[in-house]
Design a protein around this motif. Structure first.
Motif, PDB file in Angstrom:
ATOM      1  N   ASP A   4       1.058  -1.640  -0.110  1.00  0.00           N
ATOM      2  CA  ASP A   4      -0.603   0.245   0.284  1.00  0.00           C
ATOM      3  C   ASP A   4       0.594   1.546   0.134  1.00  0.00           C
ATOM      4  O   ASP A   4       1.806   1.809   0.982  1.00  0.00           O
ATOM      5  N   THR A  20       4.504   6.800   1.739  1.00  0.00           N
ATOM      6  CA  THR A  20       4.512   6.023   2.873  1.00  0.00           C
ATOM      7  C   THR A  20       3.879   4.715   2.388  1.00  0.00           C
ATOM      8  O   THR A  20       3.112   4.860   1.669  1.00  0.00           O
ATOM      9  N   ARG A  41       2.680   0.417   3.373  1.00  0.00           N
ATOM     10  CA  ARG A  41       2.655  -0.385   5.264  1.00  0.00           C
ATOM     11  C   ARG A  41       2.494  -1.811   3.710  1.00  0.00           C
ATOM     12  O   ARG A  41       1.574  -1.881   2.977  1.00  0.00           O
ATOM     13  N   THR A  42       3.207  -2.983   4.327  1.00  0.00           N
ATOM     14  CA  THR A  42       3.769  -3.606   3.755  1.00  0.00           C
ATOM     15  C   THR A  42       3.487  -4.810   4.336  1.00  0.00           C
ATOM     16  O   THR A  42       3.669  -4.677   5.260  1.00  0.00           O
ATOM     17  N   TRP A  95       3.524  -5.701   9.340  1.00  0.00           N
ATOM     18  CA  TRP A  95       3.089  -5.089   8.910  1.00  0.00           C
ATOM     19  C   TRP A  95       4.392  -4.168   8.588  1.00  0.00           C
ATOM     20  O   TRP A  95       5.094  -3.713  10.174  1.00  0.00           O
ATOM     21  N   TYR A  96       5.203  -3.736   7.667  1.00  0.00           N
ATOM     22  CA  TYR A  96       6.126  -2.665   7.378  1.00  0.00           C
ATOM     23  C   TYR A  96       5.574  -1.474   7.869  1.00  0.00           C
ATOM     24  O   TYR A  96       4.874  -1.255   6.476  1.00  0.00           O
ATOM     25  N   GLU A  97       5.836  -0.267   8.170  1.00  0.00           N
ATOM     26  CA  GLU A  97       5.550   1.644   8.306  1.00  0.00           C
ATOM     27  C   GLU A  97       6.571   1.736   7.792  1.00  0.00           C
ATOM     28  O   GLU A  97       7.130   2.170   9.109  1.00  0.00           O
ATOM     29  N   ASP A  98       6.764   2.386   6.433  1.00  0.00           N
ATOM     30  CA  ASP A  98       7.349   2.721   6.133  1.00  0.00           C
ATOM     31  C   ASP A  98       7.244   4.979   5.907  1.00  0.00           C
ATOM     32  O   ASP A  98       5.653   4.858   4.715  1.00  0.00           O
ATOM     33  N   GLU A  99       8.682   5.045   5.678  1.00  0.00           N
ATOM     34  CA  GLU A  99       8.329   6.688   4.790  1.00  0.00           C
ATOM     35  C   GLU A  99       9.131   7.435   3.919  1.00  0.00           C
ATOM     36  O   GLU A  99      10.835   6.251   4.651  1.00  0.00           O
ATOM     37  N   ARG A 146      11.816   3.443   8.913  1.00  0.00           N
ATOM     38  CA  ARG A 146      10.518   2.220   8.699  1.00  0.00           C
ATOM     39  C   ARG A 146      11.017   1.168  10.147  1.00  0.00           C
ATOM     40  O   ARG A 146      11.687   1.172  11.265  1.00  0.00           O
ATOM     41  N   GLU A 176       8.253  -1.444  12.155  1.00  0.00           N
ATOM     42  CA  GLU A 176       7.599  -2.730  12.533  1.00  0.00           C
ATOM     43  C   GLU A 176       6.353  -2.734  13.612  1.00  0.00           C
ATOM     44  O   GLU A 176       6.588  -2.305  14.694  1.00  0.00           O
TER      45      GLU A 176
END
Length: 139
Positions: free
Chosen positions: A79, A88, A90-91, A112-116, A129, A131
């Protein structure tokens, strides 16, 4: 409808996410230099790791991950949201890890990886990143 630039950005970011997993799984930790900005913040605390700036976390990965005989990352549900030169993502990640080769115990981790991310001269890079735990189960 997506523009060609947005399609290109999304594909580049998705490849960056895969590049992270490939670097970790193949134990090529220096390849992470092309994934993160030098000042990126990384938080692995939800899976028992550390949090901090990229250089510190990279050194920790080099020290800790050789203790696991085998592990792999499988990514999905990318995403990706792009806003100019930032984004951003979200994977979801399924990450089985062998604890020790003698007992053959495996920890199944779902996170979930939440990344910027930031567009830089060499391309997209992660600036953050975190988790987020979905599940874990020891078998």
């Amino acid at each position: 409808m997506l523009s060609l630039e947005e399609i290109s950005d999304r594909l580049e970011i998705q490849q960056l996410l895969v590049d992270y997993s490939s670097a970790i799984d193949q134990r090529r930790f220096d390849d992470l230099d092309r994934v993160f900005t030098p000042d990126a913040y990384i938080d692995y605390r939800v899976t028992g790791g550390i949090d901090g700036r990229f250089p510190e976390v990279k050194a920790w990965l080099k020290d800790v991950l050789p203790n696991f005989p085998a592990y792999s990352h499988m990514l999905g549900n990318f995403d990706i949201r792009i806003d100019g030169d930032t984004a951003t993502a979200r994977t979801i990640c399924f990450n089985p890890m062998v604890f020790d080769s003698e007992s053959k115990q495996i920890l199944f981790v779902g996170i979930w990886y939440e990344d910027e991310l930031l567009r830089t001269d060499p391309g997209w890079r992660m600036t953050r990143r975190v988790e987020v735990k979905c599940f874990d189960k020891l078998l």
